[in-house]
Scaffold this motif. Structure first.
Motif, PDB file in Angstrom:
ATOM      1  N   VAL A   1      11.101  16.131  -0.091  1.00 18.57           N
ATOM      2  CA  VAL A   1      10.293  15.018  -0.599  1.00 18.57           C
ATOM      3  C   VAL A   1      11.077  13.706  -0.597  1.00 18.57           C
ATOM      4  O   VAL A   1      12.281  13.694  -0.374  1.00 18.57           O
ATOM      5  CB  VAL A   1       9.774  15.314  -2.024  1.00 18.57           C
ATOM      6  CG1 VAL A   1       8.929  16.577  -2.033  1.00 18.57           C
ATOM      7  CG2 VAL A   1      10.936  15.421  -3.010  1.00 18.57           C
ATOM      8  N   GLY A   2      10.358  12.601  -0.816  1.00 17.04           N
ATOM      9  CA  GLY A   2      10.982  11.277  -0.811  1.00 17.04           C
ATOM     10  C   GLY A   2      10.688  10.560   0.489  1.00 17.04           C
ATOM     11  O   GLY A   2       9.921  11.053   1.331  1.00 17.04           O
ATOM     12  N   ALA A   3      11.274   9.352   0.648  1.00 18.49           N
ATOM     13  CA  ALA A   3      11.081   8.615   1.892  1.00 18.49           C
ATOM     14  C   ALA A   3      11.966   9.204   2.975  1.00 18.49           C
ATOM     15  O   ALA A   3      13.108   9.604   2.717  1.00 18.49           O
ATOM     16  CB  ALA A   3      11.408   7.137   1.688  1.00 18.49           C
TER      17      ALA A   3
ATOM     18  N   GLN B   1       0.790  -1.240   0.000  1.00 20.04           N
ATOM     19  CA  GLN B   1       0.000   0.000   0.000  1.00 20.04           C
ATOM     20  C   GLN B   1       0.818   1.285   0.000  1.00 20.04           C
ATOM     21  O   GLN B   1       0.448   2.258  -0.666  1.00 20.04           O
ATOM     22  CB  GLN B   1      -0.927   0.031   1.228  1.00 20.04           C
ATOM     23  CG  GLN B   1      -2.038  -1.004   1.201  1.00 20.04           C
ATOM     24  CD  GLN B   1      -2.823  -1.040   2.514  1.00 20.04           C
ATOM     25  OE1 GLN B   1      -2.376  -0.540   3.537  1.00 20.04           O
ATOM     26  NE2 GLN B   1      -4.008  -1.637   2.461  1.00 20.04           N
ATOM     27  N   VAL B   2       1.903   1.318   0.776  1.00 15.38           N
ATOM     28  CA  VAL B   2       2.606   2.599   0.934  1.00 15.38           C
ATOM     29  C   VAL B   2       3.189   3.100  -0.383  1.00 15.38           C
ATOM     30  O   VAL B   2       2.962   4.262  -0.754  1.00 15.38           O
ATOM     31  CB  VAL B   2       3.656   2.547   2.070  1.00 15.38           C
ATOM     32  CG1 VAL B   2       4.359   3.898   2.222  1.00 15.38           C
ATOM     33  CG2 VAL B   2       2.995   2.167   3.393  1.00 15.38           C
ATOM     34  N   PRO B   3       3.890   2.245  -1.166  1.00 14.52           N
ATOM     35  CA  PRO B   3       4.379   2.760  -2.450  1.00 14.52           C
ATOM     36  C   PRO B   3       3.224   3.221  -3.349  1.00 14.52           C
ATOM     37  O   PRO B   3       3.346   4.207  -4.069  1.00 14.52           O
ATOM     38  CB  PRO B   3       5.110   1.550  -3.063  1.00 14.52           C
ATOM     39  CG  PRO B   3       5.469   0.690  -1.893  1.00 14.52           C
ATOM     40  CD  PRO B   3       4.360   0.873  -0.913  1.00 14.52           C
TER      41      PRO B   3
ATOM     42  N   GLU C   1      14.956  -2.169   2.157  1.00 16.69           N
ATOM     43  CA  GLU C   1      14.239  -2.499   0.933  1.00 16.69           C
ATOM     44  C   GLU C   1      12.920  -1.700   0.820  1.00 16.69           C
ATOM     45  O   GLU C   1      12.604  -1.128  -0.227  1.00 16.69           O
ATOM     46  CB  GLU C   1      13.954  -4.001   1.016  1.00 16.69           C
ATOM     47  CG  GLU C   1      13.248  -4.674  -0.093  1.00 16.69           C
ATOM     48  CD  GLU C   1      12.910  -6.124   0.357  1.00 16.69           C
ATOM     49  OE1 GLU C   1      11.888  -6.636  -0.098  1.00 16.69           O
ATOM     50  OE2 GLU C   1      13.665  -6.716   1.182  1.00 16.69           O
ATOM     51  N   PHE C   2      12.187  -1.644   1.917  1.00 16.78           N
ATOM     52  CA  PHE C   2      10.929  -0.892   1.958  1.00 16.78           C
ATOM     53  C   PHE C   2      11.198   0.598   1.721  1.00 16.78           C
ATOM     54  O   PHE C   2      10.513   1.256   0.932  1.00 16.78           O
ATOM     55  CB  PHE C   2      10.259  -1.130   3.319  1.00 16.78           C
ATOM     56  CG  PHE C   2       8.949  -0.413   3.516  1.00 16.78           C
ATOM     57  CD1 PHE C   2       7.816  -0.775   2.798  1.00 16.78           C
ATOM     58  CD2 PHE C   2       8.839   0.617   4.435  1.00 16.78           C
ATOM     59  CE1 PHE C   2       6.601  -0.123   2.993  1.00 16.78           C
ATOM     60  CE2 PHE C   2       7.638   1.272   4.638  1.00 16.78           C
ATOM     61  CZ  PHE C   2       6.519   0.900   3.916  1.00 16.78           C
TER      62      PHE C   2
ATOM     63  N   VAL D   1       9.653   2.921  -1.384  1.00 17.16           N
ATOM     64  CA  VAL D   1       8.833   4.110  -1.135  1.00 17.16           C
ATOM     65  C   VAL D   1       9.538   5.361  -1.655  1.00 17.16           C
ATOM     66  O   VAL D   1       8.912   6.251  -2.251  1.00 17.16           O
ATOM     67  CB  VAL D   1       8.522   4.243   0.375  1.00 17.16           C
ATOM     68  CG1 VAL D   1       7.738   5.519   0.661  1.00 17.16           C
ATOM     69  CG2 VAL D   1       7.749   3.024   0.883  1.00 17.16           C
ATOM     70  N   ASP D   2      10.846   5.407  -1.462  1.00 18.50           N
ATOM     71  CA  ASP D   2      11.616   6.586  -1.855  1.00 18.50           C
ATOM     72  C   ASP D   2      11.511   6.836  -3.360  1.00 18.50           C
ATOM     73  O   ASP D   2      11.363   7.971  -3.810  1.00 18.50           O
ATOM     74  CB  ASP D   2      13.080   6.393  -1.449  1.00 18.50           C
ATOM     75  CG  ASP D   2      13.890   7.684  -1.532  1.00 18.50           C
ATOM     76  OD1 ASP D   2      13.385   8.722  -1.047  1.00 18.50           O
ATOM     77  OD2 ASP D   2      15.010   7.649  -2.073  1.00 18.50           O
ATOM     78  N   ARG D   3      11.609   5.741  -4.132  1.00 16.78           N
ATOM     79  CA  ARG D   3      11.547   5.838  -5.585  1.00 16.78           C
ATOM     80  C   ARG D   3      10.231   6.512  -6.011  1.00 16.78           C
ATOM     81  O   ARG D   3      10.227   7.463  -6.791  1.00 16.78           O
ATOM     82  CB  ARG D   3      11.619   4.432  -6.182  1.00 16.78           C
ATOM     83  CG  ARG D   3      12.376   4.336  -7.480  1.00 16.78           C
ATOM     84  CD  ARG D   3      12.832   2.917  -7.818  1.00 16.78           C
ATOM     85  NE  ARG D   3      12.074   1.866  -7.161  1.00 16.78           N
ATOM     86  CZ  ARG D   3      12.637   0.910  -6.412  1.00 16.78           C
ATOM     87  NH1 ARG D   3      13.946   0.874  -6.222  1.00 16.78           N
ATOM     88  NH2 ARG D   3      11.886  -0.027  -5.870  1.00 16.78           N
TER      89      ARG D   3
END
Lengths: 328, 328
Positions: free
Chosen positions: B302-304, B81-83, B103-104, B108-110
């Protein structure tokens, strides 16, 4: 690894000595020099190789020092020195006159914004780590009460007051948080507590030969402002005991937030310190924030800052990826 | 005051309910809606006016919600869900599978960098507040040892294990930090302690009628991995006692850093939580970090992100000037 962060120390009392020692523990930092108002030849440093220079020569080190750690006193040294040094250096200081922080911040901010330097003010444990906890725990638990307890710690002002009593040769005073008060707070009761309810005072006194100990104890216990309103105990000891047991500068304390997330659901957040040496610990906090000052300046975060502006990652030796992998 | 920060909740279990309650305590936030995979008509919220919508309708709220608080589980919900939500919303989540955090974070960062959203991952108390304290205290005291103790807290996995024992009708297990171990750590001794040395296990069991209690207790105490290596006590109680005394989800724990700033000078930094409700407290942490996610996004961060990237001021209702004046 890039070059080390190059640190200077301004002022060489207990705090400056603590900073000198603390830098030895940080693999990414090196101490360039101590700057003093005294004759440098008269200053004996903790670590043999530390260069000691006159404070008047500091400006020549503009390009050799990344962060100046300002170790003077809050009453007169820091208000004068920090704005002056912020013209040439990133700085970290432990300014702790709570009422004058906004004014001090404004003065430093004006200079540092103009010189494009980063100055983190009022760093240490209170103000400092305790301040962070007051804000963090209230942000999470808006409905509740925050309690700050100090001690067990040596109080300089109260020790001085004891020493002014007739018949007292030496004296020290420890402020001790009341266990009863702490337990009431921890129970979730959210009691109303004054500073007096939260602390008791313990005095150790070496009396002059033939002095009246009963009279000394009464004079101390009845001293207005300092002792009269507190539960105070006075212990008479020998000069040898004083030297052996009371030459350290221990301190510590507690910040406790007692809040409710819903009716009857108590949540307790507690942060505490138990310090064998107050100046060495405060110095260690300053040194960690010197790393943050250096990094924030590298990315253009200039002007006066406080602990509230510093993200945890800025303080750590490790990279963000290492922190996520090993500490999260 | 500007408009309130508009919050959405994705997933409505214990954590989602906690977020709903926590937002009521934050004067600068409003809850727009709960998004659920269930039939919205079947979801009964804590607070009557809370709108409940299908998760499939969330994208339509792109411009009506500032931050989505992701309240699904770490095993399967959050990684999926988060990505997906980070394409449209700022997010905060409590992803707590320690080994999979890098990895998570990358996934999300991408997405969030591309969508120019801010996603703070792995927020709560561990990972979360405890993570901050591990990093902060080690940055200040590089020479030392950090100890994390959990409890007193209900462990879901161990409670499930008890319930699989023959003759057990209901069972709950509390992980309790060992007082002896905590006292050794607080003394500055820096002992080597395994997870087993640091905790004991307390079980409350309702036995089936006519079941052999001695045998049940032995089976639990000898269960490999779960109990065999621990000091374990088993209490038999009635069904009424179980409902009355063990329906809450208390938790808590301690992070203690014991360090030395110089030979023989011990310094102790301790952070602890005593929580009547684990989900309500975790929810309150998520809500405070939702404020930070919103503000960081406003200034282009912005970003993770993790708790390591968030400065204390970002979490607070108050302005920097107010914090300096009233909290420093």
């Amino acid at each position: 690894m890039e070059g080390k962060i190059r640190i200077g120390i301004v002022g060489y009392g207990n705090l400056g000595r603590g900073v000198e020692t603390s830098i030895q523990q940080q693999p990414d930092m090196e101490l360039v020099a101590v700057f003093t108002r005294r004759n440098p030849a008269d200053v004996k440093t903790q670590h043999p190789g530390t260069p000691v220079l006159s404070i008047t020569d500091a400006s020549a080190y503009k390009d050799q020092i990344d962060v100046m750690i300002m170790c003077g006193g809050s009453a007169t040294d820091l208000p004068e020195q920090v704005p002056r040094f912020a013209e040439l250096f990133n700085t970290v200081d432990s300014f702790d006159t709570h009422a004058k922080i906004p004014e001090f911040f404004a003065a430093v901010d004006r200079v540092a914004k103009n010189s494009k330097k980063t100055s983190i003010i009022s760093v240490g444990w209170d103000p400092g780590l305790f301040s962070i906890h007051r804000v963090l725990s209230e942000a999470i638990l808006p409905k509740g009460t925050t309690y700050t307890f100090w001690g067990k710690g040596l109080s300089q002002g109260h020790s001085d007051a004891i020493r002014r009593v007739e018949g007292v040769k030496y004296g020290v005073q420890y402020t001790i948080p009341s266990e009863t008060a702490i337990e009431r707070v921890r129970s979730g009761e959210e009691p109303e507590l004054s500073t007096r309810d939260k602390h008791r005072r313990e005095c150790y006194v070496v009396a002059e030969k033939d002095a009246d100990q009963t009279k000394i104890a009464q004079t101390i216990k009845n001293m207005p402002n300092y002792f009269a309103d507190y539960e105070t105990t006075v212990h008479f000891i020998t000069e040898e005991e004083m030297k052996r047991d009371h030459s350290q500068m221990p301190h510590g304390g507690f910040v406790i937030r007692s809040g409710k997330t819903s009716e009857g659901t108590n949540q307790l957040v507690e942060f505490s310190l138990k310090l064998d040496s107050n100046p060495e610990f405060t110095a260690s906090v300053l040194v960690a924030y010197a790393r943050a000052a250096y990094r924030m300046n590298q990315v253009g975060q200039v002007g006066a800052k406080t602990v509230y502006d510093v993200a945890p990652a800025q303080l750590s030796l490790f990279s963000n990826a290492e922190l996520r992998k090993n500490y999260l």
